[in-house]
Enzyme design. Structure first.
Site, PDB file in Angstrom:
ATOM      1  N   HIS A 134       0.673  -1.142  -0.066  1.00 14.48           N
ATOM      2  CA  HIS A 134      -0.234   0.181  -0.020  1.00 14.48           C
ATOM      3  C   HIS A 134       0.952   1.109  -0.026  1.00 14.48           C
ATOM      4  CE1 HIS A 134      -3.414   2.261   0.139  1.00 14.48           C
ATOM      5  NE2 HIS A 134      -3.953   2.242   1.548  1.00 14.48           N
ATOM      6  N   HIS A 148      -2.764  -0.097 -12.826  1.00 20.08           N
ATOM      7  CA  HIS A 148      -3.499  -0.049 -11.519  1.00 20.08           C
ATOM      8  C   HIS A 148      -5.011  -0.877 -11.903  1.00 20.08           C
ATOM      9  CE1 HIS A 148      -6.119   1.277  -8.204  1.00 20.08           C
ATOM     10  NE2 HIS A 148      -5.063   1.796  -7.602  1.00 20.08           N
ATOM     11  N   ASP A 184       2.131   5.770  -7.692  1.00 22.25           N
ATOM     12  CA  ASP A 184       3.450   5.366  -6.833  1.00 22.25           C
ATOM     13  C   ASP A 184       4.580   5.807  -7.474  1.00 22.25           C
ATOM     14  OD1 ASP A 184       2.165   3.999  -4.443  1.00 22.25           O
ATOM     15  OD2 ASP A 184       1.307   2.504  -5.928  1.00 22.25           O
TER      16      ASP A 184
END
Length: 392
Positions: A248, A286, A327
Site C-alpha cells: 500500500h 492499476h 506510486d
C-alpha cells in the site's frame, strides 16, 4: 419412513464427513432417530437435511461473492464520498484532477470530502510534534498519543467531528513536517523542505490527488475502527497502520528498487528481466484504471521526471504498454524535488488522512458495526460430548 434418510444418503446430499453429521445432530440442526430394524444405526430427518442443503448452497454463493468483493471486486459499503468511474477519480461528484487544477489546497478538499462541514483551515494552539528525526515515527506517535486520550466519537454531532477532523489534519501536518504551524499543508511542506513556489504547487497537487481513493485497504481499516465508535485519531491510526505495508503506502520503496535496478543495468534490460521472471513492475498499472491512473497522469503532466525514471517509463511502455500509477509519480516527484527519502510515504499519509476522517465520520453516522464473517476452511470441530461411537 419416507421422511428419513440413512447416514450414507445424508453424507452424499450434503457433501460432508461423518464428523460433521455428528456435529449437526449434537447441535440440534438435524434430528436423528434409531433405525427401526437395526438399533445400532441411525436415521436422519430428510426435511432437516434439505433445509441445510439449501442454506449451504446459498451460503456458498454468498461466500464466493464476498471473497471476490474483498479483492478488487464489487462495492461492499455504501458511501457518498469518493468513487472511481469512467477512468477518473471523483470526490463528491467533482473530478479530483480538476480540483488539483483549480488550485485547491488539501484542507479545502478535506472539507469537501466531509460534505462541506467544518473549517478548511483551523488555527489553534497545539503541542509541538514529537521530538524525533523520523517523520514516519512522528506520525505514529502523534496519532497514538491523541487516540490514547481522546473520547470515543460515537454519539457526537457530525459538525463537532468535522471541526475535530480539521484540527487533527493540522496536527498530522505538524508531525509530517516536524514543526508546528498554521496555513495550507503544501506551504508548510515547502517551508520544511526548502521548496520553490513551483515545488510547493507540485506538492499541493499531489496532496489533492491522494486525499482519498474510495475503499482502499487503509480507508477500510479506518472505517472498521470508526464503526466501533473509536475516536477519529484512533481511526486514522488504524488507517496509517494499514498504509505502512509494502503493498500500500510502502509501495514507493519497491518502485525505488526498480528504478535503481533500471539505472544500474539499463532500463530495457531491467524490464525484460522482470517480465521473463514473471515478476511485477511496481509503479505501473492499476486494477481500477485500465486506461491508466489519472492521478499519475495529472501529476506527471506538470513536471519532467528525472532521467532514470523517464528511461524506466519509456522502457515499460515499449515492452508492456502499461502506464505509470501514483506510486511512480510520487517517486518521480520526490526525486525531482530532492525530497527526503521517506517523502512519498509522508505525503501519502498526510493526504489520505483527509479521506480517513471523512470516511470515519460517514461510518459513525450509520451507527453500524462492520463485522464480516469468516468462511471457515479448517478442521471440522468435534462436537463436545459427542463421539462417533455413541451413534452409528
Amino acid at each position: 419412513m419416507a421422511d428419513w434418510l440413512d447416514a450414507e444418503q445424508v453424507l452424499e446430499r450434503l457433501g460432508i464427513r461423518p464428523q460433521t453429521l455428528y456435529a449437526y445432530v449434537s447441535r440440534g440442526r438435524i434430528e436423528a432417530a434409531a433405525h427401526p430394524s437395526d438399533p445400532r444405526r441411525s436415521l436422519y430427518r430428510a426435511s432437516d437435511v434439505a433445509a441445510l442443503a439449501r442454506k449451504k448452497a446459498r451460503g456458498r454463493r454468498v461466500a464466493d461473492v464476498a471473497a471476490e468483493a474483498i479483492a478488487w471486486g464489487e462495492p461492499v459499503l455504501p458511501s457518498a464520498i469518493t468513487t472511481v468511474s469512467g477512468g477518473k477519480l471523483w470526490y463528491r461528484g467533482e473530478d479530483a484532477a480538476g480540483l488539483a487544477d483549480q488550485g485547491l489546497a488539501l484542507e479545502n478538499v478535506a472539507r469537501l470530502l466531509r460534505g462541506g462541514h467544518g473549517a478548511a483551515l483551523k488555527a489553534s494552539s497545539r503541542p509541538p510534534p514529537p521530538a524525533t528525526d523520523s517523520a514516519r515515527s512522528r506520525l505514529f506517535l502523534t496519532l497514538a498519543e491523541r487516540a490514547g486520550r481522546e473520547p470515543p466519537a460515537r454519539g457526537r454531532a457530525p459538525l463537532a467531528l468535522a471541526m475535530e477532523a480539521a484540527d487533527l489534519l493540522d496536527a498530522i501536518v505538524d508531525a509530517a513536517t516536524g514543526q508546528a504551524g498554521d496555513g495550507p499543508a503544501h506551504q508548510r511542506f515547502a517551508q520544511a523542505w526548502n521548496l520553490t513556489a513551483d515545488g510547493a504547487d507540485l506538492v499541493r497537487r499531489a496532496l489533492v490527488l491522494m486525499a482519498d481513493h474510495e475503499l482502499n485497504a487503509s480507508t477500510f481499516a479506518a472505517r472498521v475502527a470508526a464503526s466501533t465508535g473509536a475516536s477519529l485519531s484512533a481511526a486514522c491510526l488504524a488507517g496509517l497502520s494499514a498504509l505502512s505495508g509494502p503493498l500500500h503506502g510502502g509501495m514507493a520503496a519497491r518502485v525505488e528498487a526498480l528504478v535503481e535496478e533500471a539505472d544500474r543495468r539499463d532500463a530495457a534490460r531491467a524490464v525484460s528481466s522482470r517480465l521473463e521472471q514473471g515478476a511485477s513492475l511496481p509503479g505501473f498499472d492499476h486494477p481500477l484504471y485500465p486506461g491508466g491512473d489519472p492521478r499519475a497522469a495529472a501529476l506527471l503532466a506538470r513536471f519532467e521526471p528525472p532521467e532514470p525514471l523517464t528511461a524506466l517509463w519509456q522502457a515499460t511502455r515499449a515492452a508492456t504498454g502499461l502506464a505509470p500509477n501514483i506510486d511512480f509519480a510520487l517517486v518521480a516527484l520526490a526525486r525531482g524535488l530532492a525530497l527526503p527519502q521517506d517523502a512519498p510515504f509522508i505525503l501519502f499519509a498526510t493526504a489520505r488522512s483527509a479521506g480517513w476522517t471523512a470516511h470515519a465520520i460517514e461510518q459513525l453516522q450509520t451507527g453500524r458495526l462492520i463485522r464480516p464473517r469468516a468462511r471457515y476452511i479448517g478442521t471440522v470441530p468435534s462436537a463436545a460430548g459427542y463421539s462417533p461411537s455413541s451413534s452409528s
